[in-house]
Design an enzyme around this catalytic site. Structure first.
Site, mmCIF file in Angstrom:
data_model
loop_
_atom_site.group_PDB
_atom_site.id
_atom_site.type_symbol
_atom_site.label_atom_id
_atom_site.label_comp_id
_atom_site.label_asym_id
_atom_site.label_seq_id
_atom_site.Cartn_x
_atom_site.Cartn_y
_atom_site.Cartn_z
ATOM 1 N N ASP A 17 0.867 -1.164 0.000
ATOM 2 C CA ASP A 17 0.000 0.000 0.000
ATOM 3 C C ASP A 17 0.916 1.230 0.000
ATOM 4 O O ASP A 17 2.092 1.138 0.379
ATOM 5 C CB ASP A 17 -0.887 -0.036 1.245
ATOM 6 C CG ASP A 17 -1.724 1.223 1.410
ATOM 7 O OD1 ASP A 17 -2.347 1.649 0.429
ATOM 8 O OD2 ASP A 17 -1.730 1.774 2.524
ATOM 9 N N ASP A 29 -0.081 5.047 0.916
ATOM 10 C CA ASP A 29 -0.275 6.087 1.926
ATOM 11 C C ASP A 29 -0.181 5.530 3.342
ATOM 12 O O ASP A 29 -0.880 4.576 3.699
ATOM 13 C CB ASP A 29 -1.636 6.755 1.742
ATOM 14 C CG ASP A 29 -1.782 7.373 0.350
ATOM 15 O OD1 ASP A 29 -0.758 7.533 -0.330
ATOM 16 O OD2 ASP A 29 -2.920 7.672 -0.045
#
Length: 278
Positions: A25, A27
């Site tokens: 991922d 962020d």
């Protein structure tokens, strides 16, 4: 349980029937902010958004950093961003991101994430960035990080402008669809692969691989990780990627050389690729 990144990477791998990937991922896993909201100022400077939108984006960023983003918050953020982007010129957005990428993203990369990515690359694993942010933002950041591939949300485009509709939302189950598509295309063995995320909304992606790890997890993900025996990492040191890459790569190659000449050669190749990508 809690583990450092070496424990996460060196976990015993199952017999591999294909290539291994590490799915990250973006962020709050690789970078310390929302990648999309981080570009509010340059979008404002180029006249794409007004001052009110900048303030609203800043407030959304604050809430994101303070508590993470649950499903409802992500849906509201998606609706806000897609409506705000309607009518924007796609090439102008790409140009703004390219021009400001280093200044905005470079200081936000967690040193621990950069080390983990480098370690996976030394082991011959592909690096894949999987993000709910738009592909016009995610793809350049993934390239900056030296990732092998990236997959992200795609906005619908007509006559070179965003329509305000979403073609593919790379979020929740959508991330599983994306990594399964990549696995089929590139021959990844998901049972031997790795995944890293900070949000419980990415639990489906973590469950899809053999080696899931929660990074800076929100409360719900921390609970799920504890219940499932997943590794938990804390990344807290965002530093300049450009300032630290040469030193980090040199240390990695030197350490690996003590183990084997072949691994040292792999480290040297990786270092060269990272410098060219940079």
């Amino acid at each position: 349980m809690t583990a450092n990144f070496q424990n996460a990477v060196n976990a015993p791998a199952a017999a591999q029937s294909g290539r291994v990937a590490a799915f990250f991922d973006l962020d709050k896993t690789i970078i310390a902010k929302s990648s999309t909201l981080a570009f509010s100022k340059p979008f404002f400077d180029q006249g794409l958004i007004n001052r009110r939108s900048v303030l609203k984006s800043s407030y959304a960023q604050f809430l994101f950093l303070l508590s993470g983003a649950d499903h409802d918050q992500m849906e509201r953020m998606r609706a806000y961003i897609t409506s705000m982007c309607a009518g924007w010129n796609v090439e102008q957005v790409k140009a703004i991101v390219a021009e400001t990428l280093h200044d905005i993203v470079d200081p936000l990369v967690f040193a621990e994430a950069a080390d983990l990515i480098a370690d996976h690359k030394l082991r011959g694993h592909d690096i894949v960035v999987v993000s709910a942010s738009g592909e016009e933002v995610v793809a350049p950041i993934a390239e900056l990080l030296g990732a092998t591939h990236s997959t992200a949300t795609r906005m619908s485009v007509a006559d070179g402008r965003y329509t305000g509709e979403v073609e593919f939302y790379c979020y929740g189950p959508g991330k599983v669809t994306a990594i399964e598509t990549l696995a089929e295309r590139y021959g990844y063995d998901l049972a031997s692969s790795y995944a890293y995320s900070d949000s419980f909304t990415d639990a489906p992606m973590l469950e899809a691989v053999g080696h899931p790890t929660a990074v800076n997890p929100d409360r719900a993900l921390r609970k799920a990780a504890s219940e499932n025996g997943w590794a938990i990492l804390t990344f807290s040191n965002p530093v300049s990627l450009r300032a630290r890459l040469p030193a980090a790569a040199t240390r990695t190659v030197a350490t690996t050389a003590a183990v084997s000449v072949g691994a040292a050669m792999a480290g040297a190749i990786t270092y060269g690729v990272l410098r060219r990508k940079r």
